[in-house]
Motif scaffolding. Structure first.
Motif, short mmCIF file in Angstrom:
data_model
loop_
_atom_site.label_atom_id
_atom_site.label_comp_id
_atom_site.label_asym_id
_atom_site.label_seq_id
_atom_site.Cartn_x
_atom_site.Cartn_y
_atom_site.Cartn_z
N LEU A 59 -2.71 -1.73 -0.39
CA LEU A 59 -2.84 -1.95 -1.83
C LEU A 59 -2.21 -0.77 -2.56
O LEU A 59 -2.75 0.34 -2.56
CB LEU A 59 -4.33 -2.06 -2.21
CG LEU A 59 -5.19 -2.94 -1.29
CD1 LEU A 59 -6.66 -2.84 -1.66
CD2 LEU A 59 -4.71 -4.38 -1.31
N VAL A 60 -1.07 -1.00 -3.20
CA VAL A 60 -0.35 0.08 -3.86
C VAL A 60 0.55 -0.53 -4.95
O VAL A 60 1.06 -1.64 -4.74
CB VAL A 60 0.48 0.89 -2.83
CG1 VAL A 60 1.64 0.08 -2.27
CG2 VAL A 60 0.97 2.21 -3.38
N PRO A 61 0.73 0.04 -6.12
CA PRO A 61 0.30 1.37 -6.57
C PRO A 61 -1.08 1.39 -7.24
O PRO A 61 -1.40 2.37 -7.90
CB PRO A 61 1.38 1.75 -7.56
CG PRO A 61 1.78 0.44 -8.17
CD PRO A 61 1.69 -0.56 -7.05
N TRP A 62 -1.87 0.34 -7.07
CA TRP A 62 -3.28 0.42 -7.45
C TRP A 62 -4.05 -0.55 -6.56
O TRP A 62 -3.53 -1.59 -6.15
CB TRP A 62 -3.51 0.06 -8.94
CG TRP A 62 -3.36 -1.41 -9.24
CD1 TRP A 62 -4.32 -2.39 -9.09
CD2 TRP A 62 -2.19 -2.10 -9.68
NE1 TRP A 62 -3.82 -3.63 -9.43
CE2 TRP A 62 -2.50 -3.48 -9.80
CE3 TRP A 62 -0.89 -1.69 -10.00
CZ2 TRP A 62 -1.58 -4.43 -10.20
CZ3 TRP A 62 0.03 -2.65 -10.40
CH2 TRP A 62 -0.32 -3.99 -10.50
N ILE A 96 -4.35 -7.91 -9.59
CA ILE A 96 -5.16 -7.43 -8.48
C ILE A 96 -4.31 -6.92 -7.32
O ILE A 96 -3.27 -7.49 -7.00
CB ILE A 96 -6.14 -8.54 -8.00
CG1 ILE A 96 -7.18 -8.00 -7.03
CG2 ILE A 96 -5.39 -9.72 -7.41
CD1 ILE A 96 -8.32 -8.96 -6.74
N HIS A 97 -4.72 -5.79 -6.77
CA HIS A 97 -4.24 -5.27 -5.49
C HIS A 97 -2.77 -4.86 -5.47
O HIS A 97 -2.13 -4.91 -4.42
CB HIS A 97 -4.52 -6.26 -4.37
CG HIS A 97 -5.98 -6.37 -4.03
ND1 HIS A 97 -6.89 -5.36 -4.30
CD2 HIS A 97 -6.69 -7.38 -3.43
CE1 HIS A 97 -8.09 -5.74 -3.88
NE2 HIS A 97 -8.01 -6.95 -3.38
N GLY A 98 -2.24 -4.43 -6.60
CA GLY A 98 -0.94 -3.78 -6.59
C GLY A 98 0.25 -4.70 -6.55
O GLY A 98 0.17 -5.89 -6.89
N GLY A 163 -4.96 1.90 -1.68
CA GLY A 163 -6.13 1.41 -0.97
C GLY A 163 -5.70 0.53 0.18
O GLY A 163 -4.51 0.33 0.43
N ALA A 164 -6.68 0.02 0.90
CA ALA A 164 -6.42 -0.90 2.00
C ALA A 164 -7.56 -1.90 2.07
O ALA A 164 -8.63 -1.68 1.50
CB ALA A 164 -6.27 -0.15 3.32
#
Length: 315
Positions: A59-62, A96-98, A163-164
């Motif tokens: 999960l990137v960049p947020w 959601i989730h980049g 995140g992951a």
């Protein structure tokens, strides 16, 4: 058949509990499976499937949600502009989730027990920044270690979090019977669209999981803060009745964790539960709140490490 998650990178190594094997996917640089001695310690999914419930993805960049898929950016000149991200959670109107969960990563390096993958976040709708990212998975007798690096490759300061989304398990045990322990001292209250409205201490509430609670008794899609680190390391765990366990750990960058009890995980029989334990360097809606958000200067690198450690000898 061509896998919908792209190339599959198998990692193996020998451990006292038998051979460890993990499969990492090209798309989203995700964990498709991880087992030790034939015992699954993450929820696996079939090579012919997309990741159910975001299983294993980076999960990137947020990480998590950006409320209304909108945030406000104050640039170096002081000008404030509205940034509108693509709505990727349509039922709730959020992002959601980049930006890399559906992106294929490039192979940088591969050995028998490790793989390094890279992907670029290009300037786009709602995120006008350029990032080069890498993720390295390394398998050893101690577990699976994951190392992230994010470089601001652009010419302006860029907001970053990572995140992951791993789902943990102890193979052969109903996940409902596992005990989930989160070493976190605060809980994020959310509205009916799962957007953060406040942060409260967990003490004296149903969200105090520091001593552990049975997964089958929980209904969670909740963020937690105040993650405790000892000697630079935080630990959360799932423990089976016979004492076997799986620990998710993170370095000091990972001050937040999301727990999600998924009762519609498509890789499992109806009525079963899967549990995601998601390390995060910033909480939901950090692009708006600014909480724990990193602003990288041009050329600056942000690094973070986490991992999964199985303990499969019965207590």
């Amino acid at each position: 058949m061509r896998a919908p998650t792209g190339d599959q990178y198998e990692l193996t190594c020998e451990t006292p509990d038998g051979q460890a094997r993990a499969v990492i996917t090209q798309v989203a640089a995700g964990i498709r499976s991880y087992a030790v001695g034939g015992v699954d310690v993450t929820e696996p999914f079939d090579e012919s499937s997309t990741p159910p419930g975001g299983c294993g993805i980076v999960l990137v960049p947020w990480p998590n949600r950006v409320k209304d898929a909108t945030w406000w950016w104050r640039d170096e000149s002081g000008s404030v502009t509205e940034q509108k991200l693509a709505v990727t959670e349509p039922t709730r109107g959020n992002a959601i989730h980049g930006l890399l969960r559906y992106s294929p990563y490039l192979l940088v390096m591969r050995t028998k027990d490790s793989v390094t993958l890279s992907a670029t976040v290009y300037p786009q709708l709602g995120y006008p920044f350029l990032l080069d990212t890498t993720v390295r998975y390394a398998l050893s007798a101690e577990g699976l270690t994951v190392e992230h690096a994010i470089v601001n490759a652009g010419t302006r300061d860029a907001p970053v979090a990572v995140g992951a989304h791993p789902y943990l398990k102890v193979g052969g045990v109903d996940t409902a019977d596992l005990v989930l322990r989160l070493d976190a001292s605060t809980h994020f209250e959310v509205d009916d669209r799962m957007n953060v409205v406040d942060e409260h201490p967990v003490e004296g509430t149903e969200y105090d999981l520091r001593d552990g609670r049975r997964v089958g008794d929980l209904k969670l899609d909740d963020g937690f803060g105040g993650v405790q680190h000892e000697a630079g390391r935080a630990e959360h765990s799932l423990t089976a009745p016979d004492g076997r366990s799986v620990t998710l750990w993170g370095d000091e960058s990972f001050g937040f964790v999301q727990a999600f009890t998924n009762r519609s995980f498509s890789a499992l029989p109806s009525g079963s539960v899967a549990v995601a334990v998601e390390p995060m360097t910033a909480p939901a809606n950090a692009l708006n709140s600014g909480q724990a958000l990193r602003w990288l200067s041009p050329g600056e690198t942000f690094k973070a490490r986490w991992g999964i450690s199985p303990h499969l000898a019965p207590a």
